[in-house]
Scaffold this active site. Structure first.
Site, PDB file in Angstrom:
ATOM      1  N   PRO A   2     -38.880 -16.288  -0.549  1.00  0.00           N
ATOM      2  CA  PRO A   2     -38.427 -15.002  -1.098  1.00  0.00           C
ATOM      3  C   PRO A   2     -36.980 -14.647  -0.927  1.00  0.00           C
ATOM      4  CG  PRO A   2     -39.968 -14.504   0.605  1.00  0.00           C
ATOM      5  CD  PRO A   2     -39.913 -15.848   0.374  1.00  0.00           C
ATOM      6  N   GLU A   3     -36.294 -14.528  -1.723  1.00  0.00           N
ATOM      7  CA  GLU A   3     -34.891 -13.899  -1.647  1.00  0.00           C
ATOM      8  C   GLU A   3     -34.938 -12.495  -2.221  1.00  0.00           C
ATOM      9  OE1 GLU A   3     -32.028 -16.696  -2.714  1.00  0.00           O
ATOM     10  OE2 GLU A   3     -33.018 -18.509  -1.968  1.00  0.00           O
ATOM     11  N   LYS A  59     -33.610  -8.792   2.851  1.00  0.00           N
ATOM     12  CA  LYS A  59     -35.233  -9.273   2.470  1.00  0.00           C
ATOM     13  C   LYS A  59     -36.037  -8.342   3.414  1.00  0.00           C
ATOM     14  CE  LYS A  59     -32.696 -13.731   2.274  1.00  0.00           C
ATOM     15  NZ  LYS A  59     -32.358 -14.646   2.836  1.00  0.00           N
ATOM     16  N   ARG A 258     -28.205 -26.702   5.342  1.00  0.00           N
ATOM     17  CA  ARG A 258     -28.840 -26.442   4.260  1.00  0.00           C
ATOM     18  C   ARG A 258     -28.742 -27.242   3.082  1.00  0.00           C
ATOM     19  NH1 ARG A 258     -31.645 -21.701   4.909  1.00  0.00           N
ATOM     20  NH2 ARG A 258     -33.134 -22.817   3.619  1.00  0.00           N
TER      21      ARG A 258
END
Length: 269
Positions: A2-3, A59, A258
């Site tokens: 989730p972002e 978040k 990443r």
DNA sequence: CCAATTGTTATTTA
DNA sequence: ATAAATAACAATTG
């Protein structure tokens, strides 16, 4: 997973429970998700309490529980909030279940990178007051952005965009989406942007946050919707994926620690 | 068995 | 001392 917008989607799921009393609480006290939390106090405080309001910053989520306290939740990499029937039996990766007369609220997280926290009393936790401005808010100015980039001058843009203290809600796919739209190479040093590049970055950060919130938060058969057509999102994990703007091949490599997807033909600044 | 995963933080390195 | 890079966390999937 989730972002920004996915977290907002989850927060709204639990809004079905507002103004209803919690009749009982189930949790696995030894689960890593509760690291540092007084789970006995949490269960005691939530039992009989009413969820009165829900909030999100980046978040991070915060649920006000009447005069009893504040429940803070972070979904980590694999967390989710669900609403189940009142008789729902707690499952293996469900770490916190709040039962109400009409439903059960479930916080599940297989990898347990998420966090739960409990702050008793009527005052919200200190960390909530110190949250940075949302990217959509007027306080998120190009000047603040430029100053932050200058302080991280040698870091690749990709790594900088993932820093929550300045870009609350941005995660891996949103960072890639923003840099793609701005035409900026993800490995570009943050301190090397001129005023024009900086303005473009500022503009696309706001565009992607606004667009993600507008599209993803919509409910499609109980799950969030996809971002709009034409976004990099739809191509970034596809082998042989192509840039939606130029039609040229996309590249995937590790930048800033990443996996990063970018379009060499477009992101040449 | 190996490598991968849309997050964050502690530790190590420069 | 500070900034940047890397490992670690845990579970699952390919």
């Amino acid at each position: 997973m989730p972002e920004l917008a996915e977290v907002e989607f989850m927060r709204r799921r639990w809004d079905a429970a507002l103004e209803d009393a919690v009749t009982s609480v189930e949790l696995h006290p030894r689960a890593r998700i509760f690291r540092g939390v007084d789970t006995a106090a949490l269960a005691r405080g939530l039992t009989g309490a009413t969820l009165t309001s829900s909030h999100r910053s980046g978040k991070q989520m915060l649920f006000a529980c009447g005069d009893s306290g504040w429940l803070g939740l972070h979904l980590g990499m694999t967390g989710e909030l669900r609403v189940e029937a009142s008789a729902y039996p707690i499952d293996r990766h469900d770490h916190l279940v709040l039962r109400q007369r009409a439903r059960a609220l479930v916080f599940a997280d297989p990898r347990m990178f998420g966090t739960v926290e409990w702050t008793p009393g009527t005052q919200p936790p200190a960390w909530w007051r110190d949250r940075p401005p949302e990217i959509m808010e007027p306080a998120f100015t190009a000047e603040r952005l430029q100053a932050f980039l200058a302080r991280r001058a040698k870091s690749p843009l990709k790594a900088v965009l993932l820093m929550q203290e300045m870009f609350p809600g941005i995660g891996n796919w949103m960072a890639d989406e923003v840099l793609w739209r701005a035409g900026l190479h993800p490995a570009r040093a943050a301190g090397s942007l001129d005023a024009v590049d900086c303005a473009a970055l500022h503009r696309e950060l706001r565009f992607v946050c606004r667009g993600a919130l507008r599209s993803i938060v919509r409910d499609v058969d109980g799950h969030w919707a996809d971002p709009p057509r034409g976004w990099l999102f739809h191509e970034r994990w596809v082998d042989g994926g192509r840039c939606p703007r130029t039609g040229s091949p996309l590249v995937r490599e590790t930048i800033g620690g990443r996996t990063t997807c970018w379009s060499p033909a477009l992101q040449n600044r």
